[in-house]
Design an enzyme around this catalytic site. Structure first.
Site, short mmCIF file in Angstrom:
data_model
loop_
_atom_site.label_atom_id
_atom_site.label_comp_id
_atom_site.label_asym_id
_atom_site.label_seq_id
_atom_site.Cartn_x
_atom_site.Cartn_y
_atom_site.Cartn_z
N SER A 160 0.85 -1.19 0.00
CA SER A 160 0.00 0.00 0.00
C SER A 160 0.88 1.23 0.00
O SER A 160 2.03 1.19 0.47
CB SER A 160 -0.88 0.01 1.25
OG SER A 160 -1.46 1.28 1.47
N TYR A 186 0.24 -0.01 10.73
CA TYR A 186 -0.21 -0.36 9.37
C TYR A 186 0.92 -0.13 8.37
O TYR A 186 1.20 -1.01 7.53
CB TYR A 186 -1.43 0.47 9.00
CG TYR A 186 -1.94 0.18 7.60
CD1 TYR A 186 -2.48 -1.06 7.29
CD2 TYR A 186 -1.87 1.15 6.59
CE1 TYR A 186 -2.95 -1.33 6.01
CE2 TYR A 186 -2.34 0.89 5.32
CZ TYR A 186 -2.87 -0.36 5.03
OH TYR A 186 -3.32 -0.63 3.76
#
Length: 319
Positions: A160, A186
């Site tokens: 990501s 994350y």
């Protein structure tokens, strides 16, 4: 020159796979009951692949399998129980897969969680690092024999743009000695996904096995379930009325780069890259803040250190 394709940011997974014949190939897609996983599986199935859906909710997976069969006119995908937050579940899923299949051509490590509250997996790992990275690390390692049995296997690691939030803290990946931050956690897990692609390719590229990392783009899926709407508005993901920022993609568009990584002729024999918008990503440049990768995400030395750390954490060696 960076590798490109005829496709772009708004191409769909079905457009990317069109013209490819995947008959006889076996594909496993994790996190296949929603969002990107569904559309990745749909595209691969439509091209004739035998698709296995790795899912936590088997009942939901079976319903999806029926829908995919109806929408593509192909045989229904197989449903495989898989909870990436439990290494016991991961190992059992790999064993079940190997009992049914002698080869694995395409492994799309798509499943993931984002911005979760502080917590731990069944095995005691920080939730995001344990689920997004270590679960897929063990799954891929346990399926190496089936990947080797395919003539030109590819692994797709969903990373990501969030990787730009944090490198992997190799001394404290579990936030045992530093304050927990859901976004740093994350970002760390998504950097780990990219470094995994580098480490995998360096280890197994000579055997014809390659992995690439994919940034699918911004897509509204179940990944946002831990984020209050007010936070998404503050971040500019949507306005007060709930209208999405126009930079967001549809799930069909978001799955396009994953499918390109799996089938694109331009990527034959190529691994260790960061891909976005159906092309090879470039190093991050502040003049293009919506794209690019941080150098640490593709750093070979850090990839080797992460691989060794991951093996120590899960208690397995993958050669």
């Amino acid at each position: 020159m960076p590798i490109t394709s005829p496709f772009g940011a708004r191409s769909t997974a079905l457009e990317v796979v069109r013209g490819h014949d995947l008959s006889g190939q076996v594909a496993l897609v994790t996190g296949a009951t929603s969002g990107l996983g569904v559309e990745t599986a749909r595209a691969l199935l439509s091209a004739g692949a035998s698709v296995v859906l790795g899912v936590r909710d088997v009942t939901r997976g079976e319903a999806l399998a029926r829908e995919l069969a109806a929408s593509t006119g192909q045989a229904a995908p197989e449903v495989l129980a898989l909870d990436l937050s439990s290494l016991g579940s991961v190992r059992a899923a790999a064993e079940t897969f190997l009992a049914r299949h002698s080869r694995l051509d395409l492994l799309v490590n798509n499943a993931g969680v984002m911005a979760t509250p502080f917590g731990h997996t069944e095995d005691g790992f920080e939730t995001q690092f344990g689920t997004n990275h270590l679960g897929h690390f063990v799954l891929t390692g346990r399926l190496l024999g089936a990947l080797r049995a395919a003539p030109a296997a590819r692994v797709v690691a969903l990373s990501s743009a969030g990787h730009r939030l944090s490198d992997v803290d190799l001394t404290d990946p579990q936030f045992a000695r530093r304050p927990y931050d859901k976004w740093l956690a994350y970002g760390q897990s998504k950097t780990a996904n990219a470094l995994f692609a580098v480490g995998f390719t360096e280890r197994f590229g000579a055997q014809g096995l390659y992995a690439n990392a994919v940034h699918p783009g911004g897509i509204m899926t179940g990944l946002q379930k831990f984020l209050p709407r007010e936070e998404q508005v503050r971040m500019g993901w949507m306005d007060e009325a709930g209208n999405l920022n126009p930079v967001f993609k549809t799930p069909e568009q978001g799955a396009a780069t994953s499918v390109w990584a799996a089938v694109g002729d331009e990527l034959r024999g190529v691994g260790g890259l960061y891909l976005e918008d159906a092309r090879e990503g470039l190093p991050y440049d502040a003049a293009r803040p919506q794209e690019g990768y941080r150098p640490y995400a593709l750093d070979s030395e850090r990839a080797q250190r992460l691989w060794a750390l991951s093996e120590d954490l899960v208690g397995e060696r993958f050669d």
